[in-house]
Design an enzyme around this catalytic site. Structure first.
Site, short mmCIF file in Angstrom:
data_model
loop_
_atom_site.label_atom_id
_atom_site.label_comp_id
_atom_site.label_asym_id
_atom_site.label_seq_id
_atom_site.Cartn_x
_atom_site.Cartn_y
_atom_site.Cartn_z
N SER A 107 0.83 -1.21 0.00
CA SER A 107 0.00 0.00 0.00
C SER A 107 0.86 1.26 0.00
O SER A 107 1.92 1.29 0.61
CB SER A 107 -0.89 0.00 1.25
OG SER A 107 -1.50 1.27 1.43
N TYR A 130 -1.85 5.75 -4.46
CA TYR A 130 -2.85 6.81 -4.28
C TYR A 130 -2.24 8.06 -4.88
O TYR A 130 -1.08 8.37 -4.61
CB TYR A 130 -3.15 7.05 -2.80
CG TYR A 130 -4.11 6.06 -2.20
CD1 TYR A 130 -5.36 5.83 -2.76
CD2 TYR A 130 -3.78 5.37 -1.02
CE1 TYR A 130 -6.25 4.92 -2.19
CE2 TYR A 130 -4.67 4.47 -0.45
CZ TYR A 130 -5.91 4.26 -1.04
OH TYR A 130 -6.79 3.38 -0.47
N THR A 156 -5.28 2.86 -7.53
CA THR A 156 -6.60 2.80 -6.90
C THR A 156 -7.45 3.98 -7.36
O THR A 156 -7.05 5.13 -7.20
CB THR A 156 -6.44 2.79 -5.36
OG1 THR A 156 -5.66 1.65 -5.03
CG2 THR A 156 -7.79 2.70 -4.66
N LYS A 231 -7.38 -0.41 -10.32
CA LYS A 231 -8.01 -1.12 -9.20
C LYS A 231 -9.27 -0.38 -8.74
O LYS A 231 -9.17 0.75 -8.26
CB LYS A 231 -7.03 -1.21 -8.03
CG LYS A 231 -7.61 -1.84 -6.76
CD LYS A 231 -6.54 -1.98 -5.68
CE LYS A 231 -7.05 -2.69 -4.43
NZ LYS A 231 -7.82 -1.84 -3.54
N HIS A 255 -13.09 -2.12 -2.92
CA HIS A 255 -12.24 -1.65 -1.82
C HIS A 255 -12.64 -2.35 -0.51
O HIS A 255 -12.64 -1.75 0.56
CB HIS A 255 -12.38 -0.13 -1.69
CG HIS A 255 -11.16 0.57 -1.16
ND1 HIS A 255 -10.44 1.49 -1.90
CD2 HIS A 255 -10.52 0.50 0.03
CE1 HIS A 255 -9.42 1.94 -1.17
NE2 HIS A 255 -9.46 1.35 0.00
#
Ligand code: FNR
Length: 370
Positions: A107, A130, A156, A231, A255
């Site tokens: 992440s 992100y 994402t 994603k 998510h």
């Protein structure tokens, strides 16, 4: 405590061990948590059509993802802040994934940096991105991930704002003071502070770029040679646009039911996305996968592989690296057994005809009243 015999059992252990604020952050979904339950329930509306009298003495679960050979189509989804679960956090997850011969996705909001995770040893790893308002931060981070040997970006796209997770609001969720979002350490960015709300929701509102659009997917391709997986796709429309914009793959994801509530279970959205992708890019799924039978159902509906999120966090909390290894091992064994009992010796033998869904059969109408 008795022997752990399935992945789901780690959740209760994690709940006992973890501070309430941490457990709630890991476990919760958005608002009514309808989608959270549905991610699991939908799998139970898919049944098997097993084939018999096929020699299943050898089962091959290996597959190739974006050119990388892995031991099984079961991979690790990006989940934030793993050191809240266990002091070794992302290191433990990286080692467990590597030992199992599969892919870990790190992440952006990890409590270990891309370089630290790379230093745990060999392994095929993806980096989840992100997109921050400050594009220099993004470009730097992507370059660092690439230099550290990460093989793909999972972009994402379902989080222009954080979903409303009420437990985090009540708990005033924030990262414990002894931890940091390591990938951003030393950068001149806002920190996640205690707010009058979920600290994470405030952080996202301040840092994450709500203007993110398809043109940024194009931009990312100009700053990296890593393939980009989109994603958070749930519709055929977006699957087509993703392919047009150069995505190397699609991850059907809601998510973990933490963003928009009342979206369908990912396993229900999968087939329309697979059809729209027309075999031009691989389609993956995450959300509610807890059994080897779930993995098989996703592959039968056209997924090239699946990712697991919460089972990693809960097993990490319970037993650290050994827990994550055990989760991967249990899913592997269950999936192998499912293949054997359905008469499939390799992933290419898993077909749509090996399952029937409750949306395949038109519902019987009530008898007409005369
Ligand atoms: C997530 N997920 C997530 N996704 C992402 O792209 N970046 C992230 O940092 C996180 N962080 C995160 C934290 C926690 C606690 C959870 C539960 C989930 C979503 C994750 O990648 C994945 O989509 C879901 O977790 C899959 O569903 P299951 O397996 O948890 O049901």
């Amino acid at each position: 405590m008795g022997e752990i015999t399935n992945v789901t059992e780690y959740q209760a252990i994690a709940k006992q061990k973890l501070p309430k604020m941490v457990y709630d952050y890991y476990a919760s979904g958005a608002e009514d948590e309808w989608t959270l339950a549905e991610n699991r329930n939908a799998f139970s509306r898919i049944l098997f059509r097993p084939r018999i009298l096929i020699d299943v003495s050898r089962i091959d679960m290996t597959t190739t993802i974006l050119g990388f050979k892995i031991s099984m189509p079961i991979m690790i989804a990006p989940t934030a802040m793993q050191k809240m679960a266990h002091p070794e956090g992302e290191y433990a997850t990286a080692r467990a994934a590597s030992a199992a011969g599969t892919i870990m996705t790190l992440s952006s909001w990890a409590t270990s940096s891309v370089e630290e995770v790379a230093s745990t040893g060999p392994g095929i790893r993806f980096f989840q991105l992100y997109v921050y308002r400050d594009r220099n931060v993004v470009a730097q981070l992507v370059r660092r991930a690439e230099r550290a040997g990460f093989k793909a970006i999972a972009l994402t796209v379902d989080t222009p704002r954080l979903g409303r997770r009420e437990a985090d609001i009540k708990n005033r969720f924030t990262l414990p003071p002894f931890l940091t979002l390591k990938n951003f350490e030393g950068l001149d960015l806002g920190k996640m502070d205690k707010a009058d709300d979920s600290g994470l929701a405030s952080y996202v509102a301040g840092q994450i770029d709500r203007t993110l659009s398809w043109k940024d997917v194009k931009w990312l391709q100009t700053i990296t040679s890593m393939p980009i997986l989109v994603k958070g796709v749930l519709t055929a429309e977006d699957a087509r646009i993703a392919v047009q914009n150069g995505a190397a793959g699609i991850i059907v994801s809601n998510h973990g039911a933490r963003q928009l509530d009342y979206v369908p279970a990912t396993i229900m959205a999968l087939e329309e996305v697979v059809k729209a992708a027309q075999g031009r890019v691989p389609v993956f799924l995450d959300g509610g996968v807890r059994r080897g039978t779930d993995v098989f159902k996703a592959l039968a509906l056209g997924a090239s592989g699946i990712f697991i999120g919460r089972p990693v966090l809960f097993s990490l909390a319970a037993e650290g690296e050994a827990g994550v290894r055990k989760v991967l091992q249990m899913l592997r064994e269950e999936f192998e057994l499912t293949m054997a009992l359905s008469g499939c010796r390799s992933l290419s033998e898993i077909t749509r005809n090996h399952i029937v869904t409750d949306w395949d059969v038109p519902r019987l109408l009530p008898p007409a009243r005369l």
